[in-house]
Design an enzyme around this catalytic site. Structure first.
Site, PDB file in Angstrom:
ATOM      1  N   ARG A  97      31.789  32.245  61.671  1.00  0.00           N
ATOM      2  CA  ARG A  97      31.053  31.067  61.273  1.00  0.00           C
ATOM      3  C   ARG A  97      29.773  31.118  60.508  1.00  0.00           C
ATOM      4  NH1 ARG A  97      28.410  26.548  65.436  1.00  0.00           N
ATOM      5  NH2 ARG A  97      28.142  24.857  63.668  1.00  0.00           N
ATOM      6  N   HIS A  98      29.362  30.439  59.799  1.00  0.00           N
ATOM      7  CA  HIS A  98      28.442  30.685  58.822  1.00  0.00           C
ATOM      8  C   HIS A  98      27.031  30.568  59.727  1.00  0.00           C
ATOM      9  CE1 HIS A  98      27.184  26.391  59.456  1.00  0.00           C
ATOM     10  NE2 HIS A  98      28.356  25.873  59.428  1.00  0.00           N
ATOM     11  N   GLY A  99      25.909  30.910  59.288  1.00  0.00           N
ATOM     12  CA  GLY A  99      24.564  30.930  59.973  1.00  0.00           C
ATOM     13  C   GLY A  99      24.252  29.562  60.186  1.00  0.00           C
ATOM     14  N   GLU A 100      23.120  29.574  61.203  1.00  0.00           N
ATOM     15  CA  GLU A 100      22.636  28.403  61.476  1.00  0.00           C
ATOM     16  C   GLU A 100      21.877  27.574  60.025  1.00  0.00           C
ATOM     17  OE1 GLU A 100      19.469  26.873  65.047  1.00  0.00           O
ATOM     18  OE2 GLU A 100      18.481  27.786  63.103  1.00  0.00           O
ATOM     19  N   THR A 101      22.216  26.313  60.108  1.00  0.00           N
ATOM     20  CA  THR A 101      21.630  25.621  58.988  1.00  0.00           C
ATOM     21  C   THR A 101      20.670  24.736  59.586  1.00  0.00           C
ATOM     22  OG1 THR A 101      23.094  23.541  59.317  1.00  0.00           O
ATOM     23  CG2 THR A 101      23.763  25.538  57.938  1.00  0.00           C
ATOM     24  N   GLU A 102      19.659  24.024  58.548  1.00  0.00           N
ATOM     25  CA  GLU A 102      18.721  22.986  59.309  1.00  0.00           C
ATOM     26  C   GLU A 102      19.074  21.921  59.965  1.00  0.00           C
ATOM     27  OE1 GLU A 102      15.604  23.644  58.646  1.00  0.00           O
ATOM     28  OE2 GLU A 102      15.589  25.083  57.104  1.00  0.00           O
ATOM     29  N   TRP A 103      20.529  21.595  59.569  1.00  0.00           N
ATOM     30  CA  TRP A 103      20.995  20.230  60.090  1.00  0.00           C
ATOM     31  C   TRP A 103      21.580  20.749  61.395  1.00  0.00           C
ATOM     32  CZ3 TRP A 103      23.967  16.657  56.299  1.00  0.00           C
ATOM     33  CH2 TRP A 103      22.889  15.748  55.659  1.00  0.00           C
ATOM     34  N   ASN A 104      22.130  22.060  61.551  1.00  0.00           N
ATOM     35  CA  ASN A 104      22.501  22.464  62.899  1.00  0.00           C
ATOM     36  C   ASN A 104      21.293  22.400  63.892  1.00  0.00           C
ATOM     37  OD1 ASN A 104      24.457  24.980  61.561  1.00  0.00           O
ATOM     38  ND2 ASN A 104      25.396  23.268  62.174  1.00  0.00           N
TER      39      ASN A 104
ATOM     40  N   GLU B 296      34.919  22.921  56.273  1.00  0.00           N
ATOM     41  CA  GLU B 296      35.015  21.912  57.657  1.00  0.00           C
ATOM     42  C   GLU B 296      35.607  20.407  57.249  1.00  0.00           C
ATOM     43  OE1 GLU B 296      34.746  21.882  60.774  1.00  0.00           O
ATOM     44  OE2 GLU B 296      32.773  22.156  60.974  1.00  0.00           O
TER      45      GLU B 296
END
Length: 209
Positions: free
Chosen positions: A9-16, A83
């Site tokens: 899974r991708h790294g944490e985003t600002e929206w996450n 996604e």
């Protein structure tokens, strides 16, 4: 022959971090997400693998690009690894989505696999695309190890698909940012080998204490 898939899974985003629904919209990796991507890259630098693929959405590409810069692999993008498209819910927090689109959000939260979000898609539609993509990659890389950077919702669907968990069953498992998940493809089917491995992030947790 067995194809080993390391699905990340991708790294944490600002929206996450804001608990905002992303779907096909994008948010850049947060500072923590960039560190997670670097940790994945450092771990993969010690692993022999033959190919690197990614969803074409920015957060996955950003994560995969960190890996490619470290390991030297060419990055190949595929729209089928995206996604699920969340249509009119994209960009909203769960609270905002519940208030603005109560009926749609209720169906979305219920987890029905065939519910198509307006201007979006269903879980089953997205899963079919992902499975077709992975099966194609298995045919392209028999007996090899392949790294794929993708998304939480898609990983959740594949987990259920592999273990025969009904899609609408409430989720009782975590899908962590920058997690390492291994699925083997053999004799036309997937086998789950490991799930939710974030051992490469331990040093980051210690840095935060």
């Amino acid at each position: 022959m067995t194809t080993e898939f390391i699905l990340l899974r991708h790294g944490e985003t600002e929206w996450n971090a804001q608990e905002r629904l992303q779907g096909h919209l994008n948010s850049t990796l947060s500072l923590g997400g960039l560190r997670q991507a670097d940790a994945l890259a450092a771990r993969l630098a010690t692993v022999r693998f033959q190919a690197l693929y990614s969803s074409d959405l920015g957060r996955a590409v950003q994560t995969a690009s960190c890996i490619a810069a470290t390991t030297g692999h060419a990055l190949q993008q595929d729209v089928r690894l995206r996604e699920r498209g969340l249509g009119i819910l994209e960009g909203l927090t769960r609270t905002e989505a519940r208030l603005r689109h109560p009926e749609v959000f209720s169906h979305y939260a219920a987890g029905g696999p065939d519910f198509v979000i307006p201007e979006g898609e269903s879980t089953s539609q997205r899963l079919r695309l992902a499975v077709a993509c992975l099966e194609e990659l298995a045919g392209r890389h028999p007996g090899e190890r392949v790294v794929v950077v993708t998304h939480g919702g898609l990983l959740s669907s594949l987990f259920r698909h592999c273990l025969g968990i009904p899609p609408a069953t409430p989720r009782a498992f975590a899908v962590l940012n920058a997690s390492w998940n291994r699925f083997d493809f053999e004799a036309g089917g997937f086998r789950l080998v490991s799930w939710g491995d974030v051992s490469h992030l331990r040093d980051l947790s210690r840095d935060d204490t």
